[in-house]
Design an enzyme around this catalytic site. Structure first.
Site, PDB file in Angstrom:
ATOM      1  N   TYR A 185      39.988   1.745  -3.155  1.00 28.56           N
ATOM      2  CA  TYR A 185      40.092   2.931  -2.304  1.00 28.56           C
ATOM      3  C   TYR A 185      40.958   3.964  -3.016  1.00 28.56           C
ATOM      4  O   TYR A 185      42.073   3.649  -3.442  1.00 28.56           O
ATOM      5  CB  TYR A 185      40.687   2.607  -0.930  1.00 28.56           C
ATOM      6  CG  TYR A 185      40.828   3.858  -0.094  1.00 28.56           C
ATOM      7  CD1 TYR A 185      39.706   4.435   0.507  1.00 28.56           C
ATOM      8  CD2 TYR A 185      42.055   4.507   0.033  1.00 28.56           C
ATOM      9  CE1 TYR A 185      39.809   5.621   1.215  1.00 28.56           C
ATOM     10  CE2 TYR A 185      42.169   5.691   0.749  1.00 28.56           C
ATOM     11  CZ  TYR A 185      41.040   6.238   1.341  1.00 28.56           C
ATOM     12  OH  TYR A 185      41.144   7.418   2.035  1.00 28.56           O
ATOM     13  N   TYR A 216      38.673   8.347  11.206  1.00 26.84           N
ATOM     14  CA  TYR A 216      37.763   7.205  11.322  1.00 26.84           C
ATOM     15  C   TYR A 216      37.513   6.777  12.755  1.00 26.84           C
ATOM     16  O   TYR A 216      37.563   5.586  13.067  1.00 26.84           O
ATOM     17  CB  TYR A 216      38.296   6.017  10.503  1.00 26.84           C
ATOM     18  CG  TYR A 216      38.595   6.388   9.072  1.00 26.84           C
ATOM     19  CD1 TYR A 216      37.551   6.692   8.201  1.00 26.84           C
ATOM     20  CD2 TYR A 216      39.895   6.473   8.610  1.00 26.84           C
ATOM     21  CE1 TYR A 216      37.815   7.067   6.898  1.00 26.84           C
ATOM     22  CE2 TYR A 216      40.163   6.858   7.304  1.00 26.84           C
ATOM     23  CZ  TYR A 216      39.117   7.144   6.453  1.00 26.84           C
ATOM     24  OH  TYR A 216      39.383   7.515   5.160  1.00 26.84           O
ATOM     25  N   LYS A 268      51.806   8.997  -0.646  1.00 29.20           N
ATOM     26  CA  LYS A 268      52.303   8.236   0.496  1.00 29.20           C
ATOM     27  C   LYS A 268      53.832   8.193   0.614  1.00 29.20           C
ATOM     28  O   LYS A 268      54.402   9.088   1.227  1.00 29.20           O
ATOM     29  CB  LYS A 268      51.690   6.831   0.491  1.00 29.20           C
ATOM     30  CG  LYS A 268      50.202   6.882   0.878  1.00 29.20           C
ATOM     31  CD  LYS A 268      49.665   5.565   1.391  1.00 29.20           C
ATOM     32  CE  LYS A 268      48.367   5.740   2.132  1.00 29.20           C
ATOM     33  NZ  LYS A 268      47.156   5.682   1.305  1.00 29.20           N
ATOM     34  N   ASP A 308      46.307   4.156  -9.757  1.00 28.62           N
ATOM     35  CA  ASP A 308      46.536   4.804  -8.464  1.00 28.62           C
ATOM     36  C   ASP A 308      47.639   4.032  -7.729  1.00 28.62           C
ATOM     37  O   ASP A 308      47.366   3.030  -7.074  1.00 28.62           O
ATOM     38  CB  ASP A 308      45.218   4.822  -7.682  1.00 28.62           C
ATOM     39  CG  ASP A 308      45.360   5.435  -6.300  1.00 28.62           C
ATOM     40  OD1 ASP A 308      46.505   5.675  -5.861  1.00 28.62           O
ATOM     41  OD2 ASP A 308      44.322   5.648  -5.643  1.00 28.62           O
TER      42      ASP A 308
HETATM   43  C1  LIG Z   1      46.053   6.547   0.917  1.00 33.60           C
HETATM   44  C2  LIG Z   1      45.532   6.413  -0.454  1.00 33.60           C
HETATM   45  C3  LIG Z   1      44.918   7.501  -1.124  1.00 33.60           C
HETATM   46  C4  LIG Z   1      44.682   8.826  -0.464  1.00 33.60           C
HETATM   47  O1  LIG Z   1      45.842   9.508  -0.123  1.00 33.60           O
HETATM   48  P1  LIG Z   1      45.785  10.673   0.994  1.00 33.60           P
HETATM   49  O2  LIG Z   1      47.162  11.207   1.013  1.00 33.60           O
HETATM   50  O3  LIG Z   1      45.361  10.002   2.275  1.00 33.60           O
HETATM   51  O4  LIG Z   1      44.783  11.665   0.533  1.00 33.60           O
HETATM   52  C5  LIG Z   1      44.502   7.291  -2.418  1.00 33.60           C
HETATM   53  N1  LIG Z   1      44.671   6.114  -3.038  1.00 33.60           N
HETATM   54  C6  LIG Z   1      45.258   5.058  -2.436  1.00 33.60           C
HETATM   55  C7  LIG Z   1      45.442   3.776  -3.196  1.00 33.60           C
HETATM   56  C8  LIG Z   1      45.689   5.162  -1.121  1.00 33.60           C
HETATM   57  O5  LIG Z   1      46.234   4.102  -0.506  1.00 33.60           O
END
Ligand SMILES: *Cc1c(COP(=O)(O)O)cnc(C)c1O
Length: 440
Positions: free
Chosen positions: A153, A20, A283, A254
């Site tokens: 996101y 970014y 993560k 997610d």
């Molecule tokens: C960071 C994130 C992603 C993407 O994960 P990457 O390992 O960067 O591809 C997807 N969903 C959420 C909620 C995130 O915080």
């Protein structure tokens, strides 16, 4: 800064993409020599207290002896073998842990490389589930769309992008190729506020209107992270579960940012006492060491897909089940419990709350909020990233704000003194006009 460092940074600036930021006039990058505990050590000599956990991923600090030795030990056996036709104890142990720790009913695990990919996998599972469902009800085949909420996101790959907030996710650039999803308003009742039933009215309408087309509903549980560190009411997530059940839509949660204790529960779903049909983890999964993600699903989803036309799920990354990543993930999860993560998170939450509260009345501040190890200061103006970053480095901390948001999400091992340094640095920059962009 010595000559070698200057040369490295010049090459970096001219040839290396960073996330970014412009390639023609990039934001500056700082050269890191090492990291240890909660400190990131710059090549130029400064040691910074880490407030970001390297984008939410670090749990137990950098260069942790137990995580290091898990990696080394695994590497002396093998670093990787293909997962097609082969398996190994590190992957098996990890999947056993994930099934045991995540909410009830998630009994099948698909390992992949990154958060975005785990979201792709989740969406593909949902689509293939309805496609595979044996039934006279031909309408199942038309369940091909996703519903989500604004401000979300879910990653940067194409399917994931299609369920990111349409504005901040810049949908207009990729309009011609993106899957078209449905968007409900973002949850508006904050965590801790009084619940009101009207909150899910618009969401319910979308379910009512489109359920015939909907394969799944996807949402970040309790915390909309990249969308602005918005903490919403657990009842909202409960209602999502009910609507998905009522309208025969799969629920994808997610947990990539919220998993492993970050919100004060091991998984944020627990705030609403729900189990999703599909869950994404990433993560913090390896304690911030190596990229690894997992998509968990129910027996019903796995069996339906497996008994469908293709006879299997159509996905298989080269580095699926990477042994180094699985070994370090196992060690990180063990450490969570050895260190009593609940106690660590509660202590941080308590300290962060009392440290951040006084900033709420600052003229530049719209809101301060804390949940688990997440502390956010929402400002009335956008930050000047390059300048504020430089100031934070001068103040001995690593904090990277975005938009109007200055937030911290430190490693679990941070102590009160280090937290105080982080918050004092935020208090200092709030008084500095050049750290912000004026609103006109
Ligand atoms: C960071 C994130 C992603 C993407 O994960 P990457 O390992 O960067 O591809 C997807 N969903 C959420 C909620 C995130 O915080």
């Amino acid at each position: 800064m010595n000559k070698k460092h200057t040369k490295l940074l010049a090459f970096d600036k001219n040839h290396v993409w960073h996330p970014y930021t412009s390639m023609s006039s990039p934001l500056p990058s700082y050269l890191v020599a090492s990291a240890e505990g909660v400190h990131i050590n710059l090549a130029s000599g400064e040691s910074l207290i880490d407030g970001m956990s390297s984008w939410w991923s670090v749990l137990h600090g950098y260069n942790h002896p137990k995580l290091n030795s898990a990696l080394i030990e695994q590497s002396t056996k093998m670093s990787h073998v293909m997962f097609g036709g082969l398996t190994h104890q590190s992957a098996i142990d990890l999947c056993e842990k994930l099934i045991r720790l995540t909410p009830h009913g998630l009994d099948k695990v698909f390992l992949s490389d990154s958060g975005s990919v785990s979201v792709e996998v989740a969406m593909k599972m949902a689509l293939q589930y309805w496609h595979s469902k044996q039934s006279e009800n031909i309408a199942y085949k038309s369940k091909t769309k996703l519903l989500t909420v604004r401000n979300g996101y879910h990653g940067d790959t194409f399917a994931a992008m299609s369920v990111c907030d349409p504005v901040t996710g810049m949908h207009q650039i990729f309009e011609q190729v993106l899957m078209q999803s449905y968007f409900a308003p973002a949850p508006s009742i904050a965590f801790g506020q009084l619940w009101q039933a009207e909150e899910t009215k618009a969401l319910r309408q979308l379910f009512e209107q489109h359920h015939d087309e909907l394969a799944a509903f996807i949402i970040e549980p309790i915390v909309q992270g990249t969308g602005g560190m918005r903490f919403y009411h657990p009842q909202y997530l409960k209602e999502c579960r009910k609507l998905c059940d009522q309208y025969d839509v799969l629920l994808i949660v997610d947990e990539i940012a919220t998993g492993f204790g970050r919100t004060g529960k091991l998984f944020a779903c627990e705030w609403a006492e729900i189990s999703p049909d599909i869950m994404c983890l990433g993560k913090t999964l390896t304690g911030g060491y190596i990229t690894l993600a997992a998509t968990l699903c129910t027996d019903d989803i796995a069996n339906t897909i497996s008994e469908g036309e293709a006879g299997c799920f159509m996905h298989g990354p080269t580095f699926m089940g990477n042994a180094l990543a699985c070994a370090v993930a196992n060690a990180s999860i063990d450490l969570l419990f050895e260190n009593d993560w609940q106690q660590q998170v509660n202590t941080i939450e308590h300290q962060l709350t009392s440290l951040l509260m006084p900033l709420a009345t600052h003229t530049r501040v719209k809101d301060t909020r804390v949940l688990g190890t997440i502390g956010a200061v929402e400002c009335l103006q956008r930050v000047n990233v390059a300048h504020i970053q430089k100031r934070f480095v001068e103040l001995g901390v690593w904090i990277r704000p975005f938009g109007k948001l200055i937030y911290i999400i430190p490693p679990l091992i941070i102590n009160n003194e280090q937290l105080t340094t982080l918050v004092n640095a935020i208090a200092t920059v709030l008084d500095e006009d050049d750290c912000f962009i004026s609103n006109e």
